[in-house]
Design a protein around this motif. Sequence first.
Motif, mmCIF file in Angstrom:
data_model
loop_
_atom_site.group_PDB
_atom_site.id
_atom_site.type_symbol
_atom_site.label_atom_id
_atom_site.label_comp_id
_atom_site.label_asym_id
_atom_site.label_seq_id
_atom_site.Cartn_x
_atom_site.Cartn_y
_atom_site.Cartn_z
ATOM 1 N N UNK A 70 35.088 10.902 -0.959
ATOM 2 C CA UNK A 70 35.468 9.516 -1.218
ATOM 3 C C UNK A 70 35.125 9.155 -2.654
ATOM 4 N N UNK A 71 35.460 7.945 -3.028
ATOM 5 C CA UNK A 71 35.132 7.460 -4.369
ATOM 6 C C UNK A 71 33.648 7.170 -4.477
ATOM 7 N N UNK A 72 33.143 7.240 -5.698
ATOM 8 C CA UNK A 72 31.715 7.017 -5.923
ATOM 9 C C UNK A 72 31.280 5.600 -5.530
ATOM 10 N N UNK A 73 32.238 4.671 -5.555
ATOM 11 C CA UNK A 73 31.909 3.295 -5.162
ATOM 12 C C UNK A 73 31.556 3.202 -3.677
ATOM 13 N N UNK A 74 31.896 4.242 -2.914
ATOM 14 C CA UNK A 74 31.604 4.223 -1.476
ATOM 15 C C UNK A 74 30.253 4.852 -1.147
ATOM 16 N N UNK A 75 29.646 5.472 -2.165
ATOM 17 C CA UNK A 75 28.405 6.216 -1.928
ATOM 18 C C UNK A 75 27.327 5.311 -1.317
ATOM 19 N N UNK A 76 27.185 4.125 -1.877
ATOM 20 C CA UNK A 76 26.267 3.139 -1.308
ATOM 21 C C UNK A 76 26.966 1.799 -1.217
ATOM 22 N N UNK A 77 26.903 1.086 -0.118
ATOM 23 C CA UNK A 77 26.162 1.458 1.094
ATOM 24 C C UNK A 77 26.961 2.292 2.096
ATOM 25 N N UNK A 78 28.304 2.377 1.921
ATOM 26 C CA UNK A 78 29.143 2.918 2.997
ATOM 27 C C UNK A 78 28.698 4.302 3.474
ATOM 28 N N UNK A 79 28.613 5.259 2.557
ATOM 29 C CA UNK A 79 28.287 6.624 2.996
ATOM 30 C C UNK A 79 26.824 6.769 3.405
ATOM 31 N N UNK A 80 25.959 6.012 2.734
ATOM 32 C CA UNK A 80 24.543 6.047 3.125
ATOM 33 C C UNK A 80 24.397 5.579 4.573
ATOM 34 N N UNK A 81 25.114 4.531 4.907
ATOM 35 C CA UNK A 81 25.049 3.988 6.273
ATOM 36 C C UNK A 81 25.689 4.957 7.269
ATOM 37 N N UNK A 82 26.773 5.621 6.831
ATOM 38 C CA UNK A 82 27.401 6.610 7.704
ATOM 39 C C UNK A 82 26.427 7.727 8.059
ATOM 40 N N UNK A 83 25.708 8.219 7.046
ATOM 41 C CA UNK A 83 24.734 9.295 7.283
ATOM 42 C C UNK A 83 23.684 8.817 8.280
ATOM 43 N N UNK A 84 23.194 7.585 8.087
ATOM 44 C CA UNK A 84 22.152 7.061 8.978
ATOM 45 C C UNK A 84 22.678 6.964 10.417
ATOM 46 N N UNK A 85 23.883 6.408 10.569
ATOM 47 C CA UNK A 85 24.463 6.260 11.916
ATOM 48 C C UNK A 85 24.621 7.612 12.603
ATOM 49 N N UNK A 86 25.246 8.554 11.883
ATOM 50 C CA UNK A 86 25.555 9.845 12.500
ATOM 51 C C UNK A 86 24.278 10.621 12.797
#
Length: 489
Positions: A243-259
Motif C-alpha cells: 500500500x501507500x506509505x500514507x497507510x502505514x500509520x494508523x491503517x496498517x499498524x491497526x491491521x497488524x494488531x487486529x490480525x
Amino acid sequence: MQNNLIIYNSLTKKKELFKPLNEPFVGLYVCGPTVYSDAHLGHARPAVIFDLLYRYLTHLGYKVRYVRNITDVGHLENDADEGEDKIEKKARLEHIEPMEVVQKYLNTYYRNMEQLNTLHPSIEPRASGHIIEQQEFIKTLLEKGYAYEVNGSVYFDVAGYNEKYRYGKLSGRVLEELQNNTRVLEGQDEKRNPFDFALWKKASPEHLMNWPSKWSTGYPGWHLECSAMSIKYLGEEFDIHGGGMDLLFPHHECEIAQSTAALGKESVRYWIHNNMITINGQKMARSLGNFITLDQLFSGNHLVLEQPYSPMTIRFFILQAHYRSTVDFSKEALQAAEKGLQKLLKAIENLNKIKPCASSTVDIDILKKRCYEALDDDLNSPITLSHLFDGVRIVNSLIDGTAKIDESGLKALHELFDTFVFDILGLKDESAGAGDEKLTDDLMKIIIDLRQDAKDKKEWAASDKIRNELKNAGIVLKDMKDGVEWEKE
Ligand code: ZN
C-alpha cells in the motif's frame, strides 16, 4: 523455485530475499481505493508499482493471487473514528445513493487503471460485501479479550494488546508518545484510551449505511476490512501486503494488531510501501489547488497543466523513480518522461529495420542480466530503464552502421524489449491502436466508394458482392440519407 528477488520489508526495515510461504504460490494483498471521488495522481503510483510487482512475480513463474480491496464503507473523514463517512458525504452532496457514489467512481477508477495498463487483480473484494466476516472477526477479538464494547460500539484495546505483543512495530511509534500526542476529539469519551480504534460503530440516526449486529445497528471500522478480507482470501499467513506509505500509520499498524490479536501470530511476511508524490514540490491537496485527477492529467484540462500527458507517459514517469523515493510531478520532469518514452518506443520500432550480420560487436546477454539484477534489487525500475536505454543506444548504432549484430543477437534484442518494456514494465505503444483504427476507417472509405461506383454504373452483382462479403466479415453497411455508414455486427 530459484529466485534472487530482494525486497525491502517495511516491518523489519531490511532488504530480504523473497521466499514465499508456499511455493509456487504467492499471496499479495494491496489496499485499494476508497471510492468517493475521481481517481487522482495519488492512485496512479501504488497501482503502477504493485502492478509491476505482480507482473514481475508472474514473470518469474509464481502463481500470484493478487487481492486488492475496494473500500466502500467505514472510511470516515480524516481517517478518524468520529465524523462522516467519506462516501455518505458525497452521496448527500450529489443526492444519490452511497452505492451509486461507489459505482460511479469505481467505473472511472477502472477506466483509468486500464489506461495505465495495469492488470486486473485476481480478486477485488468490497468491504460492504464482507460484513459477516468482519463481525466474526470482532467476536474473536472480544472473546480473546482484545476488544471491548461501549454503548453499542466496539473498540480495539491497544494497551491490552501491547502488554502481550508490541503495538507500533511497523511505524516505530510507542504507546507513551501516542498517549500524549493523540488528540481527544469530542465523542471519543467512549474509548478507554485515545489511541484505541473502532472495530464496530453504532450508527447515528442519520447514518445511511448500517447493518444489524449483536452490538448495535452500525458499520465496521475502516481498518477491519483488510484484516478480515486478506485472511479470508489469502489464509492466516500470507506473503506480501502492500500500500501507500500514507497507510502505514494508523491503517496498517491497526491491521497488524487486529490480525495478530485474533490469530496469535503474525499474518504478513513482507510489508511493502510505495512513497508519496508531490506536485511542483508541494503535497497534493484540494486546499492547495493542485489536486489533479487522472482524467484531467490525460486531457490536460487543469489550471496547473499546460498540456495533456498520456497514460503511458505517466506510467513511464512513475517507473523512472524507485518506488521508495518521493516523486515530484513537475512540468519539466513530465516533458522529459514524454521524450524518454518516445525515444524508447522509436528504437523498438527501428528494430525491424535492422538486418543481421554474420558476426556481432554488441552483447545483449549482459544487458538482459543487468535488467534482471536491477529488478531483483528491490524492484529498481529506474536502473532497469537505464539499462534498456543502453539497448536504445545499441539499436541506434546498429541503424547508423557503427555496430553489427548476428541473427541470435538480434533475436535476443527483440526479446529484451518485449520482456522488460512490455511484459514486466507494462508499457505499451499508445499510437499503435490509434493507427489501426485510422487505417480501418481509410480502408472502409475506399470499399464504400468502390461499391458506390458499381451502383452508379448499375453493376448490381458487384455492389451486392461487396455488401455480402463485408457481412460475412461481420461488417454491416447502412444506406443513410447522406451516404453510407458502416458498423461491426
Ligand atoms: Zn487496507
